[in-house]
Design a protein around this motif. Sequence first.
Motif, PDB file in Angstrom:
ATOM      1  N   ARG A 132      20.393  51.537  38.467  1.00 50.58           N
ATOM      2  CA  ARG A 132      21.374  50.911  39.353  1.00 50.58           C
ATOM      3  C   ARG A 132      20.719  49.921  40.316  1.00 50.58           C
ATOM      4  O   ARG A 132      21.281  48.866  40.622  1.00 50.58           O
ATOM      5  CB  ARG A 132      22.109  51.985  40.161  1.00 50.58           C
ATOM      6  N   MET A 133      19.515  50.259  40.789  1.00 45.67           N
ATOM      7  CA  MET A 133      18.863  49.481  41.831  1.00 45.67           C
ATOM      8  C   MET A 133      18.586  48.046  41.403  1.00 45.67           C
ATOM      9  O   MET A 133      18.738  47.113  42.186  1.00 45.67           O
ATOM     10  CB  MET A 133      17.558  50.165  42.244  1.00 45.67           C
ATOM     11  N   GLN A 134      18.184  47.850  40.141  1.00 43.73           N
ATOM     12  CA  GLN A 134      17.849  46.500  39.717  1.00 43.73           C
ATOM     13  C   GLN A 134      19.095  45.635  39.480  1.00 43.73           C
ATOM     14  O   GLN A 134      18.977  44.420  39.314  1.00 43.73           O
ATOM     15  CB  GLN A 134      16.987  46.528  38.456  1.00 43.73           C
ATOM     16  N   MET A 135      20.272  46.256  39.512  1.00 44.39           N
ATOM     17  CA  MET A 135      21.519  45.502  39.390  1.00 44.39           C
ATOM     18  C   MET A 135      22.282  45.540  40.713  1.00 44.39           C
ATOM     19  O   MET A 135      23.488  45.746  40.759  1.00 44.39           O
ATOM     20  CB  MET A 135      22.371  46.056  38.252  1.00 44.39           C
ATOM     21  N   ARG A 136      21.537  45.347  41.771  1.00 40.30           N
ATOM     22  CA  ARG A 136      22.102  45.397  43.107  1.00 40.30           C
ATOM     23  C   ARG A 136      21.606  44.172  43.876  1.00 40.30           C
ATOM     24  O   ARG A 136      20.448  43.779  43.759  1.00 40.30           O
ATOM     25  CB  ARG A 136      21.668  46.691  43.791  1.00 40.30           C
ATOM     26  N   ALA A 137      22.488  43.531  44.645  1.00 36.22           N
ATOM     27  CA  ALA A 137      22.089  42.376  45.443  1.00 36.22           C
ATOM     28  C   ALA A 137      20.957  42.760  46.391  1.00 36.22           C
ATOM     29  O   ALA A 137      20.946  43.882  46.912  1.00 36.22           O
ATOM     30  CB  ALA A 137      23.288  41.848  46.232  1.00 36.22           C
ATOM     31  N   PRO A 138      19.974  41.885  46.589  1.00 37.32           N
ATOM     32  CA  PRO A 138      19.874  40.515  46.079  1.00 37.32           C
ATOM     33  C   PRO A 138      19.109  40.394  44.773  1.00 37.32           C
ATOM     34  O   PRO A 138      18.734  39.285  44.387  1.00 37.32           O
ATOM     35  CB  PRO A 138      19.113  39.810  47.196  1.00 37.32           C
ATOM     36  N   CYS A 139      18.877  41.504  44.068  1.00 38.49           N
ATOM     37  CA  CYS A 139      18.023  41.472  42.882  1.00 38.49           C
ATOM     38  C   CYS A 139      18.696  40.847  41.663  1.00 38.49           C
ATOM     39  O   CYS A 139      18.027  40.271  40.811  1.00 38.49           O
ATOM     40  CB  CYS A 139      17.564  42.886  42.538  1.00 38.49           C
ATOM     41  N   PHE A 140      20.036  40.981  41.556  1.00 38.20           N
ATOM     42  CA  PHE A 140      20.727  40.530  40.341  1.00 38.20           C
ATOM     43  C   PHE A 140      22.149  40.140  40.711  1.00 38.20           C
ATOM     44  O   PHE A 140      22.769  40.786  41.566  1.00 38.20           O
ATOM     45  CB  PHE A 140      20.720  41.657  39.294  1.00 38.20           C
TER      46      PHE A 140
END
Length: 320
Positions: free
Chosen positions: A145-153
Amino acid sequence: MKQVIFWGTRGSLPTAPTGQVIREKIIAALAAANGRSFRNRDALEQFVGGLPFTVNNTFGGNSSCVEIVTDGPDHLVCDMGSGARPLGQSKIARYGTPNPQTYHIFISHLHWDHLMGFPFFAPMYIPGNHIVIHGCHQQLEEAVRMQMRAPCFPVDYSQAGARIDFDLMTPDLPHEIGGVRVTPKLQLHTGDSYGYRFDSAEKSVVYSTDSEHKLDDLASFDSFARFFAKADLVIFDAMYSLAEATSVKADWGHSSNVVGVELCQAAAAKRLALFHHEPAHDDAQLFRLFEESIRFEQITRGDRPPLDIVSAYDGLTINL
């Protein structure tokens, strides 16, 4: 199980060939063709097919993603490195939409090079698909979930159209998944890594990446030899040469081609696939390591059956 398809074989990060590397391949091909003529495309194809691998092909640049093809309807995938993107595109091209599919994804560990392809895995955005993410890390769901969370994605995890479930597996305990018996095993790597053994009625495949093997730890060697025992294919982290693995890169969490050969010989495995290639190594360097692995196997074989060795590259398909 019928086939294993390699969609990404690099370690640590995706690595594209440079323009200079491609230029050198073209020069080598033209030099080999000097003085020859080709009547048609078939003649050209035959000529190119006869060139060395380092000229007519490449090991590729996508990070870890391997598909295990079974006789059942479900899809089995090991890791979601950047190779997950072409894998997802191939599934959409083959099955179209809507045509619900089930994907079982086995995560070795939570480092970015093994998760970064998930946001680009097209089937996750299609309603009706079912994705089950299997692993042994308590933080498995949070890491995805973390890598698909702003500002990452730019696309949030909540926008996935597929149903996504998480399955926390128990190491050393066999699990029946997608018609195959799957057994995870703890490996030596920063933050822990897990290998997976897949057993069907007739075939067995081991996926063992991001694992360091200490030469003086005989108990661990014997444990992994049992884990690999008589496997039809062992996919092995051979990121370094033996010299690298035991000197400057000791304790970096990866292994060598030589240890892969020794473990597979001790396990009476049938085939070894060198995997998780060092991003700093070009095609020529990787091919030299491959040739060294073959020579090492020959001189240490003794009276054991020959061990078939391949060096995995993006797009390689192995029939089991």
